[in-house]
Design a protein around this motif. Structure first.
Motif, PDB file in Angstrom:
ATOM      1  N   UNK A  90      64.100  47.886   6.802  1.00  0.00           N
ATOM      2  CA  UNK A  90      63.645  48.205   8.152  1.00  0.00           C
ATOM      3  C   UNK A  90      64.277  49.519   8.606  1.00  0.00           C
ATOM      4  N   UNK A  91      63.745  50.059   9.681  1.00  0.00           N
ATOM      5  CA  UNK A  91      64.217  51.345  10.191  1.00  0.00           C
ATOM      6  C   UNK A  91      63.059  52.117  10.782  1.00  0.00           C
ATOM      7  N   UNK A  92      63.362  53.176  11.499  1.00  0.00           N
ATOM      8  CA  UNK A  92      62.329  53.952  12.171  1.00  0.00           C
ATOM      9  C   UNK A  92      61.414  54.639  11.165  1.00  0.00           C
ATOM     10  N   UNK A  93      60.225  55.018  11.625  1.00  0.00           N
ATOM     11  CA  UNK A  93      59.281  55.742  10.774  1.00  0.00           C
ATOM     12  C   UNK A  93      59.930  57.007  10.227  1.00  0.00           C
ATOM     13  N   UNK A  94      59.692  57.279   8.940  1.00  0.00           N
ATOM     14  CA  UNK A  94      60.238  58.485   8.328  1.00  0.00           C
ATOM     15  C   UNK A  94      61.666  58.363   7.839  1.00  0.00           C
ATOM     16  N   UNK A  95      62.246  57.141   7.926  1.00  0.00           N
ATOM     17  CA  UNK A  95      63.653  56.983   7.532  1.00  0.00           C
ATOM     18  C   UNK A  95      63.834  56.927   6.016  1.00  0.00           C
ATOM     19  N   UNK A  96      62.752  56.651   5.269  1.00  0.00           N
ATOM     20  CA  UNK A  96      62.857  56.600   3.812  1.00  0.00           C
ATOM     21  C   UNK A  96      62.456  55.284   3.178  1.00  0.00           C
TER      22      UNK A  96
ATOM     23  N   UNK B  97      60.618  31.678  -7.660  1.00  0.00           N
ATOM     24  CA  UNK B  97      61.646  32.529  -8.247  1.00  0.00           C
ATOM     25  C   UNK B  97      61.296  34.006  -8.253  1.00  0.00           C
ATOM     26  N   UNK B  98      60.246  34.383  -7.536  1.00  0.00           N
ATOM     27  CA  UNK B  98      59.850  35.796  -7.507  1.00  0.00           C
ATOM     28  C   UNK B  98      60.763  36.593  -6.577  1.00  0.00           C
ATOM     29  N   UNK B  99      60.907  37.860  -6.895  1.00  0.00           N
ATOM     30  CA  UNK B  99      61.671  38.784  -6.066  1.00  0.00           C
ATOM     31  C   UNK B  99      60.686  39.533  -5.175  1.00  0.00           C
ATOM     32  N   UNK B 100      60.986  39.576  -3.860  1.00  0.00           N
ATOM     33  CA  UNK B 100      60.075  40.204  -2.901  1.00  0.00           C
ATOM     34  C   UNK B 100      60.843  41.238  -2.087  1.00  0.00           C
ATOM     35  N   UNK B 101      60.295  42.459  -2.056  1.00  0.00           N
ATOM     36  CA  UNK B 101      60.891  43.541  -1.273  1.00  0.00           C
ATOM     37  C   UNK B 101      59.842  44.011  -0.272  1.00  0.00           C
ATOM     38  N   UNK B 102      60.188  43.988   1.025  1.00  0.00           N
ATOM     39  CA  UNK B 102      59.227  44.262   2.090  1.00  0.00           C
ATOM     40  C   UNK B 102      59.744  45.404   2.962  1.00  0.00           C
ATOM     41  N   UNK B 103      58.947  46.467   3.089  1.00  0.00           N
ATOM     42  CA  UNK B 103      59.206  47.506   4.082  1.00  0.00           C
ATOM     43  C   UNK B 103      58.305  47.204   5.272  1.00  0.00           C
ATOM     44  N   UNK B 104      58.885  46.943   6.438  1.00  0.00           N
ATOM     45  CA  UNK B 104      58.086  46.414   7.544  1.00  0.00           C
ATOM     46  C   UNK B 104      58.708  46.781   8.889  1.00  0.00           C
ATOM     47  N   UNK B 105      57.823  47.052   9.878  1.00  0.00           N
ATOM     48  CA  UNK B 105      58.271  47.262  11.256  1.00  0.00           C
ATOM     49  C   UNK B 105      58.227  45.971  12.063  1.00  0.00           C
ATOM     50  N   UNK B 106      57.162  45.182  11.885  1.00  0.00           N
ATOM     51  CA  UNK B 106      57.052  43.918  12.605  1.00  0.00           C
ATOM     52  C   UNK B 106      57.955  42.892  11.929  1.00  0.00           C
ATOM     53  N   UNK B 107      58.824  42.282  12.722  1.00  0.00           N
ATOM     54  CA  UNK B 107      59.879  41.443  12.158  1.00  0.00           C
ATOM     55  C   UNK B 107      59.699  39.958  12.444  1.00  0.00           C
TER      56      UNK B 107
ATOM     57  N   UNK C  89      69.031  48.223   6.660  1.00  0.00           N
ATOM     58  CA  UNK C  89      68.624  49.148   7.714  1.00  0.00           C
ATOM     59  C   UNK C  89      68.752  50.572   7.182  1.00  0.00           C
ATOM     60  N   UNK C  90      67.607  51.234   7.065  1.00  0.00           N
ATOM     61  CA  UNK C  90      67.562  52.575   6.503  1.00  0.00           C
ATOM     62  C   UNK C  90      67.511  53.595   7.640  1.00  0.00           C
ATOM     63  N   UNK C  91      68.349  54.603   7.545  1.00  0.00           N
ATOM     64  CA  UNK C  91      68.384  55.652   8.574  1.00  0.00           C
ATOM     65  C   UNK C  91      68.686  56.985   7.914  1.00  0.00           C
ATOM     66  N   UNK C  92      67.830  57.978   8.200  1.00  0.00           N
ATOM     67  CA  UNK C  92      68.021  59.338   7.663  1.00  0.00           C
ATOM     68  C   UNK C  92      68.204  59.341   6.149  1.00  0.00           C
TER      69      UNK C  92
ATOM     70  N   UNK D 237      66.404  50.572  17.523  1.00  0.00           N
ATOM     71  CA  UNK D 237      65.036  51.081  17.433  1.00  0.00           C
ATOM     72  C   UNK D 237      64.112  50.189  16.640  1.00  0.00           C
ATOM     73  N   UNK D 238      64.426  48.879  16.584  1.00  0.00           N
ATOM     74  CA  UNK D 238      63.622  47.931  15.807  1.00  0.00           C
ATOM     75  C   UNK D 238      62.765  47.075  16.729  1.00  0.00           C
ATOM     76  N   UNK D 239      61.670  46.575  16.174  1.00  0.00           N
ATOM     77  CA  UNK D 239      60.790  45.673  16.912  1.00  0.00           C
ATOM     78  C   UNK D 239      61.493  44.334  17.172  1.00  0.00           C
ATOM     79  N   UNK D 240      60.899  43.544  18.087  1.00  0.00           N
ATOM     80  CA  UNK D 240      61.473  42.251  18.458  1.00  0.00           C
ATOM     81  C   UNK D 240      61.428  41.269  17.294  1.00  0.00           C
ATOM     82  N   UNK D 241      62.498  40.519  17.140  1.00  0.00           N
ATOM     83  CA  UNK D 241      62.531  39.458  16.138  1.00  0.00           C
ATOM     84  C   UNK D 241      61.914  38.172  16.696  1.00  0.00           C
TER      85      UNK D 241
END
Length: 478
Positions: A35-41, A191-201, A213-216, A237-241
């Protein structure tokens, strides 16, 4: 299982790293949220983990990425795809077929899975994703959320060990988001591994194991699932949980006049199938109207008819006793499409905004871009931007058009909190100018922040039409 060791990456030649010295160790069976703001990586991390960098995206790279102790950059992409499946933010970019059933089984066929096994996997994903009503349909006739479901199902059918998702909920309705939580839980049980890049939490709080939390371009913070629930998300700067914490702020935006827009005979068919049937409905003028409904309810079709893009729709919009038919609607309205790639034409962001003006006004264009946090991109090519940035460029063009009626189809899909709030502020500003805005959205946060009236569609029909009512909205979304 997946490992990043001191990885840095830059797309451009300006020397600025999009990622800076990332170290990450992903264990088998983990569910990890980026998670993190748009453009964080976030998206760049997913592209390194699934092999799109360096196979499809060029740039300057340092450090190494490993899959089961094998150097990922030295593995052919077809070999990577046996282990890692990906769902992109825009599902259209990964479709190869024109019908849904062929698309779901396409990956299995490419891997030479036996026919009986393919049929078994098809039955399983149709059940898991509740897709029976979408089988054997044209991809082109699906809503954005339905396309997202098909993309997720096609990856799940291949049954990779690792699934990487970039903004998977961006076009999903609320019910589908909650169903997606169950799908992730099911993958986890396998047993699968899941990686999610997401704004809605909101749909992820009970299923993730770790939050990064990714920043810069750096992993700035890391939490366990329980720790993540106790932090102040808005301060970061994250959306509501927890969407139950939201209250409607938009009652203050009610229009003071009692004028109405009247929609008459907005009926439309795809082939012989009726997908829109609105004979007559009145909506308050000069307000911010949320058009809600499940994926496939007819919301985008209504938007296309409302701005005059569907020739066979004979709908009329009546304003102050004046009847506007298709040609007049084309002149009076402007739509920001769900897939904004269809409406970006020029070679710079600034030119894109100027193109929408009857008379070019560069100072006004700069003000609009500043308000939408885009001024630093004014000379960039629109097609080189991220999905969220493209969305905001299209919104800037809509504002610059100075049309009387604006229609926004999922304007905050893929947007972080800060940019969602920018969109909200601009919608409220447009209302102060006397503009009526229709917002097709699944974004409960945006509705609570901005909208003052609700038009609820299901199966192409208006099932409710009301001033904002928190109890009704919570019942639908939560």
């Amino acid at each position: 299982m997946l490992k990043m060791e001191e990885v840095s990456f830059s797309y451009g030649e300006d020397g600025k790293n999009n990622l800076d010295n990332i170290n990450l160790n992903v264990k088998q069976g983990e569910v990890i949220l980026l998670c993190g703001e748009s453009g964080c990586g976030k998206t760049t991390i997913t592209r390194l983990l699934n092999g799109l960098i360096p196979n499809f995206f060029d740039g300057k790279r340092a450090g190494d990425v490993y899959l089961n102790n094998n150097l990922l950059s030295e593995m052919p992409i077809y070999e990577i795809s046996k282990h890692i499946g990906s769902v992109f933010q825009n599902p259209k970019t990964q479709f190869f077929n024109v019908d849904t059933t062929s698309e779901i089984v396409f990956g299995c066929e490419n891997l030479a899975v036996e026919e009986t096994e393919i049929k078994k996997r098809l039955d399983n994903v149709v059940s898991d994703f509740k897709l029976s009503h979408l089988l054997d349909k044209s991809i082109f006739n699906l809503s954005g959320g339905e396309k997202q479901k098909i993309a997720c199902a096609s990856v799940s059918a291949v049954s990779p060990e690792i699934i990487i998702l970039d903004e998977p909920s961006s076009n999903l309705d609320s019910q589908s988001s909650w169903e997606f939580e169950e799908i992730i839980r099911n993958w986890k049980s396998q047993g699968k591994t899941v990686i999610i890049a997401e704004h809605k939490l909101f749909f992820l709080s009970e299923v993730v194991d770790r939050v990064l939390f990714v920043k810069d371009g750096k992993i700035a913070k890391e939490w366990s699932s329980s720790e993540f629930k106790d932090i102040s998300h808005r301060d970061l700067g994250l959306r509501q949980l927890d969407l139950n914490n939201l209250t409607a702020k938009c009652k203050q935006y009610y229009s003071k006049n009692l004028e109405f827009l009247e929609l008459k005979n907005f009926n439309f068919k795809y082939g012989g199938t009726r997908v829109l049937g609105i004979d007559n409905v009145k909506i308050p003028k000069n307000e911010i109207i949320a058009i809600i409904g499940k994926n496939g309810a007819g919301k985008s079709t209504l938007a296309n008819c409302l701005c005059g893009l569907k020739r066979s729709c004979k709908g009329e919009l009546i304003i102050n006793d004046k009847i506007l038919k298709r040609k007049e609607l084309l002149k009076k309205s402007y739509m920001v499409m769900q897939d904004v790639n269809h409406q970006l034409f020029t070679e710079s962001v600034m030119d894109e905004v100027l193109l929408s003006m009857d008379e070019e006004n560069e100072e006004l264009a700069k003000t609009i871009l500043t308000n939408l946090n885009l001024i630093h991109l004014k000379d960039a090519h629109p097609m080189a931007l991220s999905g969220g940035e493209k969305q905001r460029v299209a919104i800037a063009s809509a504002i610059a058009s100075e049309k009387e009626i604006l229609i926004f189809d999922e304007p905050t899909s893929g947007l972080d909190l800060k940019n969602m709030m920018k969109v909200s502020e601009n919608l409220i500003y447009l209302q102060s100018l006397g503009i009526t805005s229709f917002i097709i959205t699944h974004d409960f946060e945006l509705i609570m922040e901005t909208c003052s009236h609700i038009l609820h569609l299901e199966n192409g029909n208006v099932v409710d039409n009301y001033k904002i009512d928190e109890e009704k909205l919570r019942k639908f979304f939560l």
